[in-house]
Design a protein around this motif. Structure first.
Motif, PDB file in Angstrom:
ATOM      1  N   ARG A  95     -19.168  -5.663  -0.093  1.00  0.00           N
ATOM      2  CA  ARG A  95     -18.366  -5.084   0.983  1.00  0.00           C
ATOM      3  C   ARG A  95     -17.733  -3.757   0.608  1.00  0.00           C
ATOM      4  O   ARG A  95     -17.508  -2.903   1.473  1.00  0.00           O
ATOM      5  N   LEU A  96     -17.417  -3.578  -0.684  1.00  0.00           N
ATOM      6  CA  LEU A  96     -16.726  -2.361  -1.143  1.00  0.00           C
ATOM      7  C   LEU A  96     -17.516  -1.741  -2.295  1.00  0.00           C
ATOM      8  O   LEU A  96     -17.098  -1.795  -3.451  1.00  0.00           O
ATOM      9  N   ALA A 116      -8.452   0.967  -1.738  1.00  0.00           N
ATOM     10  CA  ALA A 116      -9.635   1.825  -1.824  1.00  0.00           C
ATOM     11  C   ALA A 116      -9.504   3.033  -0.897  1.00  0.00           C
ATOM     12  O   ALA A 116      -9.985   4.132  -1.212  1.00  0.00           O
ATOM     13  N   ALA A 117      -8.826   2.830   0.249  1.00  0.00           N
ATOM     14  CA  ALA A 117      -8.669   3.913   1.223  1.00  0.00           C
ATOM     15  C   ALA A 117      -7.751   5.024   0.714  1.00  0.00           C
ATOM     16  O   ALA A 117      -7.714   6.111   1.311  1.00  0.00           O
ATOM     17  N   LEU A 160     -17.066  -9.041  -2.720  1.00  0.00           N
ATOM     18  CA  LEU A 160     -16.331  -7.783  -2.718  1.00  0.00           C
ATOM     19  C   LEU A 160     -17.221  -6.610  -3.126  1.00  0.00           C
ATOM     20  O   LEU A 160     -17.106  -5.513  -2.581  1.00  0.00           O
ATOM     21  N   GLY A 215     -10.031  -9.558  -0.935  1.00  0.00           N
ATOM     22  CA  GLY A 215     -10.048  -8.115  -0.693  1.00  0.00           C
ATOM     23  C   GLY A 215      -9.115  -7.611   0.388  1.00  0.00           C
ATOM     24  O   GLY A 215      -9.206  -6.449   0.782  1.00  0.00           O
ATOM     25  N   HIS A 260     -17.882   1.157  -3.384  1.00  0.00           N
ATOM     26  CA  HIS A 260     -17.269   2.263  -4.125  1.00  0.00           C
ATOM     27  C   HIS A 260     -16.129   1.797  -5.036  1.00  0.00           C
ATOM     28  O   HIS A 260     -15.522   2.610  -5.731  1.00  0.00           O
ATOM     29  N   VAL A 261     -15.849   0.490  -5.027  1.00  0.00           N
ATOM     30  CA  VAL A 261     -14.804  -0.077  -5.884  1.00  0.00           C
ATOM     31  C   VAL A 261     -15.458  -0.746  -7.086  1.00  0.00           C
ATOM     32  O   VAL A 261     -16.481  -1.412  -6.953  1.00  0.00           O
ATOM     33  N   THR A 301       0.830  -1.207   0.000  1.00  0.00           N
ATOM     34  CA  THR A 301       0.000   0.000   0.000  1.00  0.00           C
ATOM     35  C   THR A 301       0.860   1.250   0.000  1.00  0.00           C
ATOM     36  O   THR A 301       0.568   2.220  -0.719  1.00  0.00           O
ATOM     37  N   THR A 305      -7.362  -4.994  -1.394  1.00  0.00           N
ATOM     38  CA  THR A 305      -8.304  -4.104  -2.064  1.00  0.00           C
ATOM     39  C   THR A 305      -8.803  -2.995  -1.146  1.00  0.00           C
ATOM     40  O   THR A 305      -8.879  -1.823  -1.535  1.00  0.00           O
ATOM     41  N   ARG A 306      -9.170  -3.343   0.078  1.00  0.00           N
ATOM     42  CA  ARG A 306      -9.733  -2.335   0.971  1.00  0.00           C
ATOM     43  C   ARG A 306      -8.717  -1.269   1.345  1.00  0.00           C
ATOM     44  O   ARG A 306      -9.067  -0.104   1.542  1.00  0.00           O
ATOM     45  N   HIS A 307      -7.431  -1.636   1.398  1.00  0.00           N
ATOM     46  CA  HIS A 307      -6.392  -0.646   1.683  1.00  0.00           C
ATOM     47  C   HIS A 307      -6.160   0.252   0.465  1.00  0.00           C
ATOM     48  O   HIS A 307      -5.919   1.451   0.606  1.00  0.00           O
TER      49      HIS A 307
END
Length: 252
Positions: free
Chosen positions: A74-75, A52-53, A71, A45, A77-78, A27, A48-50
């Motif tokens: 859960r995400l 996205a941040a 995914l 993910g 906005h991705v 990241t 992925t979540r990192h």
């Protein structure tokens, strides 16, 4: 819809990254880049979540349909896409991913032929990352691409940092497209053939190998090797700049 393009987790060769320090390291490396992100092999993910941040446009590619649905929920906005990394256009500024080990070479070959991206942060087998970065000596594949890309080894990931654990450790590899190529793009095919001929050549000393590889005279080969600052070197020892100087001297 089937759960995946190629079957279950075993068939897909998925080893999900769980090593927190490595997720943070990847990241941080991505944070140093710019532009939209394309993640290859989003898996469950964890990375992925990192990504996205970071607040940048992100498309996450995953070949397992069940995980794509998870995914997406859960995400939201991705942009999670059911797709194959061997077929999807590699058209984001920065490409990142935990690459399935058994697909490392074909994905790397696709990446190094794509024109749109500028930076790549990849998790591959440890030995692949070492070889591409030229640690312990360069390889033909790296030498063929080094005039246009810079390769660097950024870290090692223990095999226990994956679920299920693979048989080998992973390595974090970065690839950056050079702003100013060392060899003209129009010469790429001829240059690649030249590098292959030198790596396959015989004769012991580099001067003799180069002489036979390009079918030139001993004096021209000696002069070119000298201009590249490569006297006494082996092909695996040459830096990207030396390969480019050697090529330029022989073309001249």
């Amino acid at each position: 819809m089937s759960h995946s393009f190629r079957g279950g987790r075993h068939e897909l060769g998925q080893n999900f990254l769980t090593h927190t320090p490595s997720i943070a390291a990847i990241t941080d490396l991505v944070r140093l880049t710019d532009g939209p992100l394309l993640e290859l092999g989003a898996g469950n993910g964890a990375l992925t979540r990192h990504l996205a941040a970071l607040g940048r446009p992100l498309s996450a590619i995953e070949i397992d349909a069940r995980r794509v649905r998870q995914l997406t929920a859960r995400l939201p906005h991705v942009d999670v896409v059911l797709a194959d990394a061997l077929q999807i256009p590699l058209d984001a500024a920065t490409v990142v991913g935990n690459i399935p080990f058994h697909l490392t070479t074909p994905i790397l070959r696709r990446l190094l032929r794509a024109q749109e991206w500028k930076h790549a942060v990849l998790l591959t087998q440890w030995e692949v990352a070492r070889k591409r970065a030229g640690v312990g000596g360069g390889t033909m594949m790296t030498a063929q691409n080094a005039p246009w890309y810079e390769f660097a080894l950024r870290g090692r990931v223990p095999r226990g940092g994956f679920t299920p654990a693979p048989s080998v450790d992973g390595g974090i590899l970065t690839i950056d497209r050079r702003a100013s190529p060392l060899v003209g793009v129009a010469e790429r095919r001829a240059y690649e053939q030249f590098v292959a001929a030198v790596f396959a050549g015989r004769g012991g000393r580099l001067e003799r190998v180069v002489q036979h590889a390009v079918r030139t005279s001993p004096s021209v080969a000696r002069r070119a090797v000298a201009q590249a600052g490569a006297r006494g070197a082996l092909p695996r020892d040459l830096r990207a700049e030396q390969w480019a100087l050697l090529w330029s001297a022989l073309r001249g």
